[in-house]
Design a protein around this motif. Structure first.
Motif, PDB file in Angstrom:
ATOM      1  N   ARG A   5       0.832  -1.205   0.000  1.00 34.71           N
ATOM      2  CA  ARG A   5       0.000   0.000   0.000  1.00 34.71           C
ATOM      3  C   ARG A   5       0.869   1.259   0.000  1.00 34.71           C
ATOM      4  NH1 ARG A   5      -5.143   1.165   3.865  1.00 34.71           N
ATOM      5  NH2 ARG A   5      -5.688   3.125   2.902  1.00 34.71           N
ATOM      6  N   GLY A   6       1.952   1.241   0.777  1.00 35.84           N
ATOM      7  CA  GLY A   6       2.860   2.385   0.810  1.00 35.84           C
ATOM      8  C   GLY A   6       3.516   2.623  -0.540  1.00 35.84           C
ATOM      9  N   ALA A   7       3.897   1.547  -1.197  1.00 41.30           N
ATOM     10  CA  ALA A   7       4.496   1.676  -2.522  1.00 41.30           C
ATOM     11  C   ALA A   7       3.478   2.239  -3.503  1.00 41.30           C
ATOM     12  CB  ALA A   7       5.022   0.332  -3.001  1.00 41.30           C
ATOM     13  N   GLY A   8       2.230   1.783  -3.399  1.00 40.51           N
ATOM     14  CA  GLY A   8       1.166   2.291  -4.261  1.00 40.51           C
ATOM     15  C   GLY A   8       0.910   3.767  -4.026  1.00 40.51           C
ATOM     16  N   THR A   9       0.985   4.174  -2.768  1.00 38.95           N
ATOM     17  CA  THR A   9       0.787   5.583  -2.428  1.00 38.95           C
ATOM     18  C   THR A   9       1.888   6.437  -3.049  1.00 38.95           C
ATOM     19  OG1 THR A   9      -0.262   4.957  -0.354  1.00 38.95           O
ATOM     20  CG2 THR A   9       0.544   7.206  -0.512  1.00 38.95           C
ATOM     21  N   ARG A  10       3.107   5.938  -3.017  1.00 34.30           N
ATOM     22  CA  ARG A  10       4.220   6.696  -3.628  1.00 34.30           C
ATOM     23  C   ARG A  10       4.039   6.808  -5.139  1.00 34.30           C
ATOM     24  NH1 ARG A  10       6.700   3.872   0.362  1.00 34.30           N
ATOM     25  NH2 ARG A  10       7.350   2.178  -0.978  1.00 34.30           N
ATOM     26  N   ARG A  11       3.594   5.705  -5.790  1.00 33.80           N
ATOM     27  CA  ARG A  11       3.350   5.762  -7.241  1.00 33.80           C
ATOM     28  C   ARG A  11       2.225   6.742  -7.554  1.00 33.80           C
ATOM     29  NH1 ARG A  11       4.019   0.162  -6.830  1.00 33.80           N
ATOM     30  NH2 ARG A  11       1.768  -0.142  -6.870  1.00 33.80           N
ATOM     31  N   LEU A  43      -6.691  10.235 -17.076  1.00 38.39           N
ATOM     32  CA  LEU A  43      -7.690   9.653 -16.191  1.00 38.39           C
ATOM     33  C   LEU A  43      -7.560   8.131 -16.201  1.00 38.39           C
ATOM     34  CD1 LEU A  43     -10.087  10.478 -14.384  1.00 38.39           C
ATOM     35  CD2 LEU A  43     -11.548  10.107 -16.357  1.00 38.39           C
ATOM     36  N   ALA A  44      -7.287   7.564 -17.355  1.00 39.53           N
ATOM     37  CA  ALA A  44      -7.137   6.112 -17.475  1.00 39.53           C
ATOM     38  C   ALA A  44      -5.957   5.612 -16.645  1.00 39.53           C
ATOM     39  CB  ALA A  44      -6.962   5.720 -18.938  1.00 39.53           C
ATOM     40  N   GLU A  45      -4.829   6.315 -16.688  1.00 45.18           N
ATOM     41  CA  GLU A  45      -3.658   5.913 -15.905  1.00 45.18           C
ATOM     42  C   GLU A  45      -3.953   5.965 -14.409  1.00 45.18           C
ATOM     43  OE1 GLU A  45       0.247   7.340 -18.370  1.00 45.18           O
ATOM     44  OE2 GLU A  45      -0.988   8.908 -17.461  1.00 45.18           O
ATOM     45  N   ILE A  80      -5.186   3.184  -9.180  1.00 46.97           N
ATOM     46  CA  ILE A  80      -5.916   3.002  -7.919  1.00 46.97           C
ATOM     47  C   ILE A  80      -6.926   1.855  -7.993  1.00 46.97           C
ATOM     48  CG2 ILE A  80      -5.555   5.348  -7.122  1.00 46.97           C
ATOM     49  CD1 ILE A  80      -8.351   6.053  -7.968  1.00 46.97           C
ATOM     50  N   GLY A  81      -7.051   1.252  -9.162  1.00 49.93           N
ATOM     51  CA  GLY A  81      -7.853   0.046  -9.289  1.00 49.93           C
ATOM     52  C   GLY A  81      -9.353   0.254  -9.345  1.00 49.93           C
ATOM     53  N   VAL A  82      -9.784   1.329  -9.993  1.00 50.10           N
ATOM     54  CA  VAL A  82     -11.221   1.556 -10.172  1.00 50.10           C
ATOM     55  C   VAL A  82     -11.492   1.794 -11.651  1.00 50.10           C
ATOM     56  CG1 VAL A  82     -11.534   2.540  -7.859  1.00 50.10           C
ATOM     57  CG2 VAL A  82     -11.096   4.060  -9.774  1.00 50.10           C
ATOM     58  N   PRO A  83     -12.736   1.559 -12.086  1.00 57.08           N
ATOM     59  CA  PRO A  83     -13.062   1.861 -13.483  1.00 57.08           C
ATOM     60  C   PRO A  83     -12.921   3.363 -13.754  1.00 57.08           C
ATOM     61  CG  PRO A  83     -14.749   0.453 -12.513  1.00 57.08           C
ATOM     62  CD  PRO A  83     -13.854   0.906 -11.399  1.00 57.08           C
ATOM     63  N   GLN A  84     -12.561   3.682 -14.962  1.00 58.89           N
ATOM     64  CA  GLN A  84     -12.371   5.078 -15.354  1.00 58.89           C
ATOM     65  C   GLN A  84     -13.643   5.884 -15.133  1.00 58.89           C
ATOM     66  OE1 GLN A  84     -10.514   5.564 -19.167  1.00 58.89           O
ATOM     67  NE2 GLN A  84     -11.128   7.693 -19.336  1.00 58.89           N
ATOM     68  N   SER A  85     -14.797   5.307 -15.449  1.00 59.45           N
ATOM     69  CA  SER A  85     -16.061   6.028 -15.283  1.00 59.45           C
ATOM     70  C   SER A  85     -16.330   6.348 -13.808  1.00 59.45           C
ATOM     71  CB  SER A  85     -17.221   5.226 -15.864  1.00 59.45           C
ATOM     72  OG  SER A  85     -17.322   3.965 -15.223  1.00 59.45           O
ATOM     73  N   THR A  86     -15.975   5.432 -12.920  1.00 65.07           N
ATOM     74  CA  THR A  86     -16.159   5.663 -11.482  1.00 65.07           C
ATOM     75  C   THR A  86     -15.269   6.791 -11.002  1.00 65.07           C
ATOM     76  OG1 THR A  86     -16.732   3.354 -11.115  1.00 65.07           O
ATOM     77  CG2 THR A  86     -15.974   4.594  -9.197  1.00 65.07           C
ATOM     78  N   LEU A  87     -14.014   6.774 -11.437  1.00 69.28           N
ATOM     79  CA  LEU A  87     -13.092   7.828 -11.040  1.00 69.28           C
ATOM     80  C   LEU A  87     -13.569   9.180 -11.551  1.00 69.28           C
ATOM     81  CD1 LEU A  87     -10.503   8.778  -9.693  1.00 69.28           C
ATOM     82  CD2 LEU A  87      -9.300   8.232 -11.820  1.00 69.28           C
TER      83      LEU A  87
END
Length: 62
Positions: free
Chosen positions: A9-15, A28-30, A35-42
């Motif tokens: 999780r810490g590594a993901g936060t840094r990315r 938006l796609a990147e 963060i692992g959610v569909p683009q439409s949700t984000l």
């Protein structure tokens, strides 16, 4: 002295922080993929957050 534990999780936060540093270079796609959610949700959540912030700002100014 404690040694910091590096978690996935810490590594993901840094990315994520790197992606957000320069928003014009991040799509938006990147961001959704990172963060692992569909683009439409984000997109929906970002629009809701923007609306909430704008409403709060306007209410403070009036």
């Amino acid at each position: 002295m404690r040694t910091p534990v590096r978690t996935a999780r810490g590594a993901g936060t840094r990315r994520l922080a790197r992606l957000l540093r320069d928003p014009r270079e991040t799509t938006l796609a990147e961001l959704a993929d990172e963060i692992g959610v569909p683009q439409s949700t984000l997109q929906y959540r970002l629009q809701r957050a923007e609306s909430w912030l704008a409403s709060g700002f306007v209410n403070e100014c009036l």
